[in-house]
Scaffold this motif. Sequence first.
Motif, short mmCIF file in Angstrom:
data_model
loop_
_atom_site.label_atom_id
_atom_site.label_comp_id
_atom_site.label_asym_id
_atom_site.label_seq_id
_atom_site.Cartn_x
_atom_site.Cartn_y
_atom_site.Cartn_z
N ALA A 166 54.89 145.60 25.79
CA ALA A 166 56.35 145.59 25.83
C ALA A 166 56.94 144.25 25.44
O ALA A 166 58.05 144.19 24.89
N VAL A 167 56.22 143.16 25.66
CA VAL A 167 56.76 141.84 25.28
C VAL A 167 57.00 141.77 23.79
O VAL A 167 57.98 141.15 23.33
N GLY A 168 56.14 142.38 23.00
CA GLY A 168 56.33 142.39 21.55
C GLY A 168 57.55 143.19 21.15
O GLY A 168 58.32 142.79 20.26
N ARG A 169 57.77 144.32 21.83
CA ARG A 169 58.95 145.14 21.54
C ARG A 169 60.23 144.36 21.84
O ARG A 169 61.22 144.48 21.11
N ALA A 170 60.22 143.58 22.88
CA ALA A 170 61.42 142.85 23.27
C ALA A 170 61.80 141.78 22.25
O ALA A 170 62.97 141.46 22.08
N LEU A 171 60.80 141.23 21.56
CA LEU A 171 61.04 140.13 20.63
C LEU A 171 61.15 140.59 19.18
O LEU A 171 61.60 139.83 18.32
N SER A 172 60.76 141.82 18.91
CA SER A 172 60.53 142.26 17.53
C SER A 172 61.76 142.19 16.64
O SER A 172 61.63 141.98 15.43
N ASP A 173 62.96 142.35 17.20
CA ASP A 173 64.15 142.37 16.35
C ASP A 173 64.96 141.07 16.44
O ASP A 173 66.13 141.03 16.06
N LYS A 174 64.33 139.99 16.95
CA LYS A 174 65.05 138.73 17.15
C LYS A 174 64.81 137.72 16.04
O LYS A 174 65.32 136.60 16.09
N GLY A 175 64.03 138.10 15.04
CA GLY A 175 63.83 137.20 13.91
C GLY A 175 62.54 136.39 13.99
O GLY A 175 61.96 136.21 15.07
N GLU A 176 62.14 135.90 12.84
CA GLU A 176 60.85 135.20 12.73
C GLU A 176 60.83 133.90 13.53
O GLU A 176 59.81 133.56 14.14
N ALA A 216 58.51 130.78 17.98
CA ALA A 216 58.70 129.94 19.16
C ALA A 216 58.06 130.57 20.39
O ALA A 216 57.38 129.90 21.17
N ALA A 217 58.26 131.86 20.56
CA ALA A 217 57.67 132.56 21.70
C ALA A 217 56.16 132.59 21.59
O ALA A 217 55.45 132.44 22.60
N SER A 218 55.65 132.77 20.39
CA SER A 218 54.20 132.78 20.18
C SER A 218 53.58 131.44 20.56
O SER A 218 52.54 131.39 21.23
N LYS A 219 54.22 130.36 20.15
CA LYS A 219 53.72 129.03 20.47
C LYS A 219 53.72 128.81 21.99
O LYS A 219 52.75 128.32 22.57
N GLU A 220 54.82 129.21 22.62
CA GLU A 220 54.93 129.02 24.07
C GLU A 220 53.90 129.85 24.82
O GLU A 220 53.26 129.37 25.77
N LEU A 221 53.72 131.12 24.41
CA LEU A 221 52.78 131.99 25.11
C LEU A 221 51.34 131.54 24.86
O LEU A 221 50.49 131.65 25.76
#
Length: 291
Positions: free
Chosen positions: A244-254, A259-264
């Motif tokens: 679900a975390v991917g679904r939440a971020l998927s439409d927010k842009g590259e 940024a989320a990928s780096k943080e996670l």
Amino acid sequence: MSNDNANQDQQPEALKPEDWAGEMGLKWLASLSLFEEMIAPIGEALLARAAYKDGETVIDLGCGGGATTLAIASAVAPSGKVMGLDISPDLVAAAQERATKSGASNIEFTCADASTVQLPDAPYDRLFSRFGSMFFEDPTSAFTNLHGLVRKGGRIDLAVWGPPRDNLWMMEMMGVVRNHVEIPPAVPRAPGPFAFEDLEYLGEILDGSGFTNVDVVAYEGLQPVGGIGATPEKAVEFAFASMAVGRALSDKGEAVMEAASKELTEVFAKHHVPGKGVMMKGKVWLVSATA
């Protein structure tokens, strides 16, 4: 369009009902081996608690790719049998292929909604579900239907996630997502992975659908996020592609995704154990009841 549908369309992707017959079933199938590695110890604990014997007939609810179905089939052989039940046609097809390759002859599969399905060989002796019972829109109605599929005096064994606060693998991921996407607080008792975190609520559902002698034990352990041996980077790829975390971020842009990928990745690195993977705390309720 109804108000309910309008509200669903306005919800963040992570909070929309999960389409296990379609998108989520396909995502689970695409990462099947990794999901199974992550939750295999929980399935083993539930199987040990169920202690199946030769000759018993069992329904495996939410059977997914069929790993637990095969294990049950082996436990009840040679004279018992198991019915794998799942709402995803893609997962049922994969499970059927897996069972055929195994040579097991005491397995069948049905693709159907467990809340309404009628099985010609019912009633069965037992019902088993590893994380397949928390997504019903009307859980009392669904469990009433399941009660009718199990013989009087038969037993059900369920694994359901405990409270999110005790499941670090989810809390840490959602914490990262909330740094980048506004997500309203979760609705208590709503269908989803943590629908039955509240044991009082689960007890009400089981009691209201005819089950008795409810017994619960806690299982706690470390979940290898992204599978055994996954690096922090691979665990992030798995989470964003399959959860679900991917679904939440998927439409927010590259830029947001990066940024989320780096943080996670940094979060997962703190929990990485060489040779084992990203090991994060999980808590599960192992529940049994009598029909």
